[in-house]
Design an enzyme around this catalytic site. Structure first.
Site, PDB file in Angstrom:
ATOM      1  CG  ASP A 179     -29.793  21.034 -30.476  1.00  0.00           C
ATOM      2  OD1 ASP A 179     -29.448  21.771 -29.538  1.00  0.00           O
ATOM      3  OD2 ASP A 179     -29.015  20.656 -31.364  1.00  0.00           O
ATOM      4  CG  ASP A 194     -29.728  17.181 -29.677  1.00  0.00           C
ATOM      5  OD1 ASP A 194     -29.764  17.928 -28.692  1.00  0.00           O
ATOM      6  OD2 ASP A 194     -29.257  17.524 -30.778  1.00  0.00           O
TER       7      ASP A 194
END
Length: 997
Positions: free
Chosen positions: A235, A669
């Site tokens: 990420d 995530d």
């Protein structure tokens, strides 16, 4: 509210009609009915209606407290329970954690199958020969081996029933050769992995002092997998960056405000070879103390000087919107100190920026917001109260937030902020005065890696507002499933004809050490993918700032922002748009693949946006896309949704067949972390939900370098060596039994005393192998980081491939042959004792067992690279304990000790032949490994061998040149052995570093 680890504030409040019931006494007369949706897993939506006093009132998520919430800014509440137990939304979202096993464990299972097959084969061969020998005992009515008295034997040796005897012997063999199956290996591995996890947790180099958080191995199952990572999927926000937003620049009425350059701007200017126009970075603030969330400096606006600006009225409206359009809650810490708790760091940064400029938000309740503003005419600060009528909340679908307020002048205002693409399409003709310049400024901010948001407002007509409010309240109180859709449509009706005020730019800084960490991981041959929700321009420039995209690397951009696609979208034919988009992506992928093939010596970076990614993952295109992506050194996926992140991770894992690691910090995530072979959570600003779903937790991205290159490499090497050694020592021991069986006509008689065999894996060989799995280091942590190419040993699985495993097994077989035949030929012929007695069965067993214990422990000593006192204690202590055991066990009466009775004290120890045989056999058994390692180090050294040789060489000027030449040649040899994409990546990195120098 703290829900399942998320620490950002979630604003909750009672309905206005029930907010006055604040005591137990007043609640006694309260009667109402709630009708709501059935239990479901949607955390951020709720449809319900409260029927009270002949009226109905809509219930939204703002009135719902979810399970595990924590209250803040209030001491207590009164409420009614809607769902309990497994009906709660949190429990509805609960899923079983994915089961993850390492590739080494899966291969180890196959090895066990091989050993089990070997066990059956050896038992079958033994029983076959035993059956033949037993059958031959009765020949023509005569007993050939009459001294065994086969005429008076049990069924186990009956020559009249050789088939039954052979079958029963096969069962005996399965028990006798059971030592080939290393059952204790699984226990030893678990002990090692737990201890390895403790070392990871206590590594001070991965401790973050600022946050007071060490690294944390949340599972011990995947330690060795850390040393085999082929691709990292990361990420961006909160992972590569700090997720600590700071207001740094803004554009108001078409004018840029804010001094200094961001890290990304500086990196971009250097990449283009431009001279830096503003030498001072934004951080170099020359005056006041630092304020969290605010890093803005411009003398034209600060300290009340905005009143002298030509567009002071627009500046005033701009900061009023920032101070009013939010859901933040103020917390008074002192006379002149106010802290804000907000749903996101961006929102807190906007409120802080408004306060620092002179528009201080200091109080709010359900119906009003209070600001302390600077009055431009009088020059003094005055308190203004804005009546809060409605909040049209932000969502990922709406990409904007609005509030409807009534100011002290009784004007109805709609104040809005949101993504520029959404705000610009809702502007009125009169409100577009600054549109072009603001778009230019937003583009410039995006290039600088800043997060942008447009700010606008409109004045509402009373009649229009009243009509809209009736429809909005009606939609809000409906219990239908399409309530949210109706509310969004009505919000769109009022959020129109806006007047643009400007745009904000907040910086999410790169975490400390990110560029160096990414550079080191790339030099280790690890592919890096970044999956982010940012715009393409922002993602690309962040990529350059953190060394994901490097000088000399060619970019491949796959996008649908093309004229022909945009023309199709204007026509509105969805099927035609989908077909054109699919064809466009297909052509772009084919063109990119041909480019990569033609320029095979060049490093490429692939950039693709979320919309294009949707088509690239079509079943007919996904293989081509993944083939292209795996040829690129870096892949950046922009505008990716959480679901796309998880799907991409699954694709990378399945297509490559290699170990994937996902790293992130937020709830979006979680899917990616659970899908990857290894999930690493960063315990950052967004809370702990990613950490709770991860396998390993670290506080900063830069710690990933040490986690993989040091701990990952060590753990992979230790576990691989440990398993191979375990198979070696068990095969060595097991096959000495087999050779003795063959010598005794496969009679089932074991070569050793029962207690010798029981203690072999428990007392005499277990502790050294555990010490190997916990403490061994081929090179130090400093050298692991200095030579990242060493990590490729794990990626290529050099230490646990089939040739190496079979090599250790063959070494075990060879050692068993040497031990058995040398021992039997050395002691069975001549006199063994001083009185002339020869060696008997018990002496042979002890001598052979002694040779086995010495050989396997000395093999361990030769395999260890890094000795501590613990290894010395365990290796030599295990050998010493064998002699202590013989003395103690041999002193027990023969009814219990049987063949071990005083065998060492009276028979073996006084005999010089016993000690000479042990010395000869051990040296002979160690020679094959010593010879192989000498040949390997001299002619085909592994990467860690080269490093060890260089480290031991004297440091003199005479040797320095030779060392450099050897280093270059060894790197060249190593590079030639590496996969082509890794070799290209390393060559480009070297060229890049030379250009920097």
């Amino acid at each position: 509210m703290n829900l399942d680890g998320e620490t950002n504030l979630k604003l909750k409040h009672a309905l206005n009609v029930t907010s006055f019931y604040s005591s137990a006494e007043s609640l006694k007369e309260f009667r109402a009915v709630i009708k709501c949706e059935d239990p479901n897993e949607h955390l951020y939506s709720f449809i319900g209606t409260l029927y009270f006093d002949c009226q109905q009132y809509s219930l939204s998520p703002q009135q719902i407290l979810l399970r595990d919430s924590k209250l803040k800014n209030t001491e207590y509440i009164f409420g009614v329970v809607i769902f309990t137990g497994h009906d709660t939304k949190v429990m509805q979202n609960a899923t079983d954690p994915p089961s993850k096993r390492t590739k080494i464990e899966r291969r180890m299972d196959r090895i066990i199958y091989v050993l089990f097959s070997t066990l059956i084969l050896v038992s079958f061969i033994g029983s076959l020969f035993f059956g033949i020998e037993t059958n031959n005992d009765l020949s023509g009515g005569n007993y050939t081996r009459w001294y065994l008295r086969p005429d008076k034997t049990t069924v186990f040796f009956d020559p009249r029933r050789p088939a039954v005897a052979a079958f029963l012997h096969c069962l005996t063999g399965l028990m006798l050769y059971g030592y080939l199956i290393p059952i204790s290996l699984y226990v030893s591995i678990e002990i090692c992995k737990v201890l390895q996890s403790i070392f990871i947790n206590q590594d001070q180099a991965m401790y973050d002092e600022e946050m007071d958080r060490p690294a944390h191995a949340r599972t011990s199952n995947l330690n060795e997998e850390l040393g085999q990572v082929h691709t990292i999927l990361s990420d961006k926000t909160g992972t590569l960056t700090c997720n600590s937003m700071e207001f740094v620049k803004c554009s108001i009425a078409g004018t840029l405000y804010g001094r200094g350059m961001t890290e990304v701007e500086i990196a971009l200017a250097r990449k283009r070879g431009e001279q830096l126009t503003e030498q001072a970075p934004i951080d170099a603030s020359e005056s006041k103390k630092s304020i969290k969330g605010f890093n803005f400096r411009d003398e034209r606006i600060m300290d009340g000087k905005w009143v002298s600006e030509p567009q002071s009225d627009v500046i005033q409206k701009f900061f009023r919107v920032l101070a009013t359009c939010h859901t933040a809650v103020p917390e008074v810490m002192g006379p002149d100190e106010i802290m804000y708790e907000a749903e996101s760091p961006d929102e807190a940064a906007f409120v802080i920026a408004a306060r620092e400029v002179g528009f201080e938000f200091f109080a709010r309740n359900q119906t009003s917001i209070k600001l302390r503003e600077l009055d431009p005419t009088s020059g003094i600060r005055v308190d203004r109260v804005y009546e809060l009528l409605h909040v049209l909340e932000f969502s990922s679908a709406r990409k904007r937030m609005s509030v409807i307020v009534k100011n002290p002048e009784n004007q109805l205002l709609l104040l809005a902020k949101g993504a520029d693409s959404v705000i610009f399409e809702r502007l009125s003709k009169e409100g577009r005065a600054y549109e072009e310049r603001t778009k230019e400024h937003i583009e410039k901010y995006s290039e600088a890696g800043l997060r942008t948001m447009a700010v606008a407002y409109r004045e509402l007509d009373n009649d229009e507002y009243k009509t809209w409010e009736q429809e909005f309240l009606k939609a809000k109180t409906s219990v239908s499933a399409d309530r949210d859709v109706l509310m969004d449509e009505l919000a769109c009706q009022i959020e129109r004809d806006l007047i643009l005020l400007g745009a904000t730019a907040v910086e999410d800084k790169l975490q400390k050490g990110v560029p160096g960490c990414i550079d080191k991981l790339a030099r280790a041959g690890i592919g890096i993918w970044v999956l982010t929700g940012d715009k393409r321009g922002t993602a690309i420039n962040i990529g350059y700032a953190c060394s994901l995209l490097r000088h000399g690397m060619k970019q491949i951009v796959i996008t649908l922002e093309l004229p022909e696609i945009l023309a199709q979208e204007k026509e509105g034919d969805k099927e035609a748009i989908a077909e054109a988009s699919l064809n466009s992506i297909k052509l772009q992928i084919l063109k990119a693949k041909s480019q990569v093939t033609e320029e095979s010596s060049t490093e490429f970076g692939l950039i693709i946006d979320g919309k294009s990614l949707t088509y690239a993952m079509d079943k007919n295109l996904v293989n081509s896309f993944m083939d292209l992506a795996m040829r690129c050194a870096t892949v950046i996926c922009c505008r990716s949704s959480p679901k796309q992140k998880a799907v991409i991770t699954r694709l990378v894992k399945s297509v490559t067949g290699r170990t994937t690691l996902a790293i992130g910090d937020g709830a979006n995530d979680v899917g990616m972390l659970q899908e990857a072979d290894i999930g690493v959570g960063i315990s950052g600003v967004e809370g702990m939900q990613a950490v709770m779903a991860s396998d390993f937790a670290i506080a900063q991205f830069r710690f990933l370098e040490r986690l993989l290159l040091v701990h990952g490499h060590w753990c992979y090497r230790r576990i691989s060596m440990m398993i191979c050694y375990f198979f070696y020592k068990n095969i060595t021991f097991g096959f000495t039994l087999f050779w003795f069986e063959a010598y005794t006509s496969f009679s089932g008689q074991p070569a050793y005393n029962d207690w010798y065999m029981s203690c072999y894996n428990v007392f005499f060989t277990s502790l050294p192998v555990i010490a190997l799995g916990v403490f061994d280091q081929d090179v130090s942590a400093r050298l692991c980081l200095k030579h990242p190419l060493l990590y490729q040993e794990g990626v290529r699985n050099i230490l646990f491939n089939w040739p190496r495993i079979l090599g250790w097994m063959f070494n075990g077989l060879l050692s068993s042959i040497i031990i058995y035949f040398l021992t039997t030929n050395s002691i069975t012929g001549p006199a063994f004792r001083k009185d002339g007695q020869v060696a008997d069965y018990s002496v042979l067993g002890v001598t052979m067992y002694t040779c086995v214990v010495w050989t396997v422990n000395c093999q361990m000593a030769l395999s260890i690279n890094y000795f501590t006192w613990i290894q010395h204690l365990f290796i030599w202590g295990s050998i010493a304990f064998w002699y202590i055991f013989l003395v103690v066990y041999g002193s027990i009466p023969p009814t219990l000790s049987t063949t071990a009775y005083k065998v060492l004290v009276e028979a073996c120890a006084p005999s010089i032949l016993y000690w000479l045989t042990t010395l000869l056999v051990v040296i002979a058994a160690l020679l094959p490994l010593l010879s192989y390692r000498a040949f390997q180090i001299r002619f085909r050294p592994m990467e860690h061998d080269r490093i060890q040789i260089q480290r031991r060489r004297p440091e003199s000027t005479e040797y320095d040149a030779t060392q450099r030449r050897l280093s270059e040649s060894s790197e060249a040899r190593t590079s030639s052995e590496l996969p082509s994409e890794v070799r290209i990546r390393i060559d480009n990195l070297k060229a890049s570093s030379k250009r920097k120098n």
